[in-house]
Design an enzyme around this catalytic site. Sequence first.
Site, PDB file in Angstrom:
ATOM      1  N   PRO A 240      42.267  48.930  39.030  1.00 47.74           N
ATOM      2  CA  PRO A 240      40.912  49.294  38.608  1.00 47.74           C
ATOM      3  C   PRO A 240      39.816  48.471  39.269  1.00 47.74           C
ATOM      4  O   PRO A 240      39.997  47.288  39.562  1.00 47.74           O
ATOM      5  CB  PRO A 240      40.942  49.020  37.097  1.00 47.74           C
ATOM      6  N   ASN A 241      38.709  49.159  39.495  1.00 48.06           N
ATOM      7  CA  ASN A 241      37.459  48.573  40.011  1.00 48.06           C
ATOM      8  C   ASN A 241      37.505  48.216  41.494  1.00 48.06           C
ATOM      9  O   ASN A 241      36.479  47.869  42.080  1.00 48.06           O
ATOM     10  CB  ASN A 241      37.034  47.342  39.177  1.00 48.06           C
TER      11      ASN A 241
ATOM     12  N   ARG B 276      30.825  45.332  45.053  1.00 52.15           N
ATOM     13  CA  ARG B 276      31.228  44.619  43.840  1.00 52.15           C
ATOM     14  C   ARG B 276      31.261  43.106  44.117  1.00 52.15           C
ATOM     15  O   ARG B 276      32.119  42.631  44.857  1.00 52.15           O
ATOM     16  CB  ARG B 276      32.632  45.087  43.418  1.00 52.15           C
TER      17      ARG B 276
ATOM     18  N   TYR C 284      34.306  38.882  46.338  1.00 48.31           N
ATOM     19  CA  TYR C 284      35.250  39.819  46.966  1.00 48.31           C
ATOM     20  C   TYR C 284      34.928  40.160  48.413  1.00 48.31           C
ATOM     21  O   TYR C 284      35.700  40.871  49.063  1.00 48.31           O
ATOM     22  CB  TYR C 284      35.317  41.109  46.128  1.00 48.31           C
TER      23      TYR C 284
ATOM     24  N   ASN D 255      47.616  45.161  44.665  1.00 48.68           N
ATOM     25  CA  ASN D 255      46.461  44.432  44.134  1.00 48.68           C
ATOM     26  C   ASN D 255      46.129  45.139  42.825  1.00 48.68           C
ATOM     27  O   ASN D 255      45.491  46.195  42.814  1.00 48.68           O
ATOM     28  CB  ASN D 255      45.268  44.449  45.090  1.00 48.68           C
TER      29      ASN D 255
ATOM     30  N   ALA E 152      42.439  43.633  37.389  1.00 50.03           N
ATOM     31  CA  ALA E 152      42.544  42.927  36.103  1.00 50.03           C
ATOM     32  C   ALA E 152      43.858  43.202  35.373  1.00 50.03           C
ATOM     33  O   ALA E 152      44.265  42.411  34.511  1.00 50.03           O
ATOM     34  CB  ALA E 152      41.363  43.303  35.209  1.00 50.03           C
TER      35      ALA E 152
ATOM     36  N   GLU F 219      52.463  40.641  45.644  1.00 50.34           N
ATOM     37  CA  GLU F 219      51.225  40.635  44.846  1.00 50.34           C
ATOM     38  C   GLU F 219      50.095  40.153  45.753  1.00 50.34           C
ATOM     39  O   GLU F 219      50.237  39.153  46.461  1.00 50.34           O
ATOM     40  CB  GLU F 219      51.392  39.674  43.665  1.00 50.34           C
TER      41      GLU F 219
ATOM     42  N   HIS G 257      45.736  39.534  46.193  1.00 49.60           N
ATOM     43  CA  HIS G 257      44.376  39.454  45.651  1.00 49.60           C
ATOM     44  C   HIS G 257      43.415  39.036  46.753  1.00 49.60           C
ATOM     45  O   HIS G 257      43.754  38.167  47.579  1.00 49.60           O
ATOM     46  CB  HIS G 257      44.289  38.428  44.513  1.00 49.60           C
TER      47      HIS G 257
ATOM     48  N   ARG H 288      39.626  30.527  39.674  1.00 51.98           N
ATOM     49  CA  ARG H 288      38.577  31.306  39.015  1.00 51.98           C
ATOM     50  C   ARG H 288      38.582  31.093  37.489  1.00 51.98           C
ATOM     51  O   ARG H 288      39.110  30.094  37.003  1.00 51.98           O
ATOM     52  CB  ARG H 288      38.767  32.791  39.376  1.00 51.98           C
TER      53      ARG H 288
HETATM   54  C1  DQA Z   1      41.401  40.765  42.104  1.00 53.53           C
HETATM   55  C2  DQA Z   1      41.344  39.565  41.136  1.00 53.53           C
HETATM   56  C3  DQA Z   1      41.352  40.033  39.694  1.00 53.53           C
HETATM   57  O1  DQA Z   1      41.243  38.906  38.836  1.00 53.53           O
HETATM   58  C4  DQA Z   1      40.192  40.944  39.403  1.00 53.53           C
HETATM   59  O2  DQA Z   1      40.271  41.428  38.073  1.00 53.53           O
HETATM   60  C5  DQA Z   1      40.105  42.062  40.381  1.00 53.53           C
HETATM   61  C6  DQA Z   1      40.306  41.765  41.790  1.00 53.53           C
HETATM   62  C7  DQA Z   1      41.248  40.310  43.564  1.00 53.53           C
HETATM   63  O3  DQA Z   1      41.592  41.081  44.453  1.00 53.53           O
HETATM   64  O4  DQA Z   1      40.757  39.204  43.820  1.00 53.53           O
HETATM   65  O5  DQA Z   1      39.791  43.193  40.026  1.00 53.53           O
HETATM   66  O6  DQA Z   1      42.674  41.393  41.967  1.00 53.53           O
END
Ligand code: DQA
Length: 148
Positions: free
Chosen positions: A9-10, A17, A22, A74, A77, A98, A100, A107
């Site tokens: 998500p997002n 964003r 990011y 990725n 959250a 995994e 990110h 963070r």
């Molecule tokens: C994320 C890190 C997560 O904590 C966050 O909720 C994201 C992006 C990253 O790519 O840094 O949505 O996965």
Amino acid sequence: MRILLLHGPNLSQLGSRDPAVYGTATLDDVVEAARAQAQAAGADLDHLQTEHEGDAITRLHATRTDGTDAVIINAGAWTHYSYALRDALELLSVPKVELHLSNVHAREAFCTTSVIAPACDGSIAGFGKAGYPLAVQAALALAAERPA
Ligand code: DQA
């Protein structure tokens, strides 16, 4: 070799964003960075971004029979609380990376826990867009080591 890159998500909003966290690369940009690395190695890269946890889990289940050799995720959250996603990852015998963009370890407190990490082979975090080709390299190296 066939890799699935899965975004949660997002991450559809990358580019606008919180660029300080990011970066300015869009979702298309980071997928392209991963795809270019895969293609350079003679591999194919499938991609899904979804805001819906069930869709992500259904896609992971499909990798059990569709010839996927490795998964890069990725999870956004979901990383920090989705035991359903962790269970879906645990079902898979292929390598799982995994990924990110941000350094989740540096963070907010809720970001420093990953409930999916134990279901993955390893993680890459904090390198922004540059982490995508690294994740492809890791996924292919692990997949190549697997017994046929
Ligand atoms: C994320 C890190 C997560 O904590 C966050 O909720 C994201 C992006 C990253 O790519 O840094 O949505 O996965």
